[in-house]
Write a protein that holds these residues in place. Sequence first.
Motif, PDB file in Angstrom:
ATOM      1  N   GLY A  87       3.458   0.805  -3.801  1.00 59.49           N
ATOM      2  CA  GLY A  87       2.751   0.796  -4.833  1.00 59.49           C
ATOM      3  C   GLY A  87       3.049  -0.225  -5.783  1.00 59.49           C
ATOM      4  N   ASP A 130       0.860  -1.289   0.092  1.00 61.23           N
ATOM      5  CA  ASP A 130       0.001  -0.048  -0.073  1.00 61.23           C
ATOM      6  C   ASP A 130       0.770   1.274  -0.151  1.00 61.23           C
ATOM      7  OD1 ASP A 130      -2.242  -1.529  -0.072  1.00 61.23           O
ATOM      8  OD2 ASP A 130      -2.517  -1.441   2.136  1.00 61.23           O
ATOM      9  N   TYR A 146       0.896   2.995 -13.604  1.00 56.34           N
ATOM     10  CA  TYR A 146       1.462   2.545 -12.621  1.00 56.34           C
ATOM     11  C   TYR A 146       1.928   3.455 -11.750  1.00 56.34           C
ATOM     12  CZ  TYR A 146       1.096  -2.361 -14.768  1.00 56.34           C
ATOM     13  OH  TYR A 146       0.665  -3.352 -15.476  1.00 56.34           O
ATOM     14  N   TRP A 147       2.006   3.321 -10.411  1.00 52.58           N
ATOM     15  CA  TRP A 147       3.136   4.460  -9.798  1.00 52.58           C
ATOM     16  C   TRP A 147       3.679   3.547  -8.797  1.00 52.58           C
ATOM     17  CZ3 TRP A 147       2.336   4.627  -4.481  1.00 52.58           C
ATOM     18  CH2 TRP A 147       1.292   4.215  -3.827  1.00 52.58           C
ATOM     19  N   ARG A 179       6.212   4.420  -5.131  1.00 51.46           N
ATOM     20  CA  ARG A 179       6.824   5.410  -4.121  1.00 51.46           C
ATOM     21  C   ARG A 179       8.148   4.996  -3.845  1.00 51.46           C
ATOM     22  NH1 ARG A 179       2.884   5.793  -0.150  1.00 51.46           N
ATOM     23  NH2 ARG A 179       2.062   7.660  -1.193  1.00 51.46           N
TER      24      ARG A 179
END
Length: 99
Positions: free
Chosen positions: A30, A27, A40-41, A43
């Motif tokens: 990512g 979570d 898509y991402w 962190r």
Amino acid sequence: PPPTLVAARFTEDGSIVPLPEQFEGPDFYGGFYVEDENHYWFRITSYVQDILREGVEDYGIDIFTDGGAYIPGRFILNGPEPPGPDDLKLRLEITYTDL
């Protein structure tokens, strides 16, 4: 598209190791496909801070399909100059807070 991609960093000897953010959980980290936005991402805050603040050498990041050893399909990222429309360009978007 695959449901999840993984980003990992290269080391000086060319091996690949997880980014620090991966240990924070999915979570936070990512890598999930966001279908309604077609992206898509990831962190990668700690990774970037290690480079900027700690002087850690950057040997690059590799992005690959999560579970690629047992998921037979492959995924091709278009890169910054795709053969089709400009909206298919791979891009890096950085969001930061100036303290």
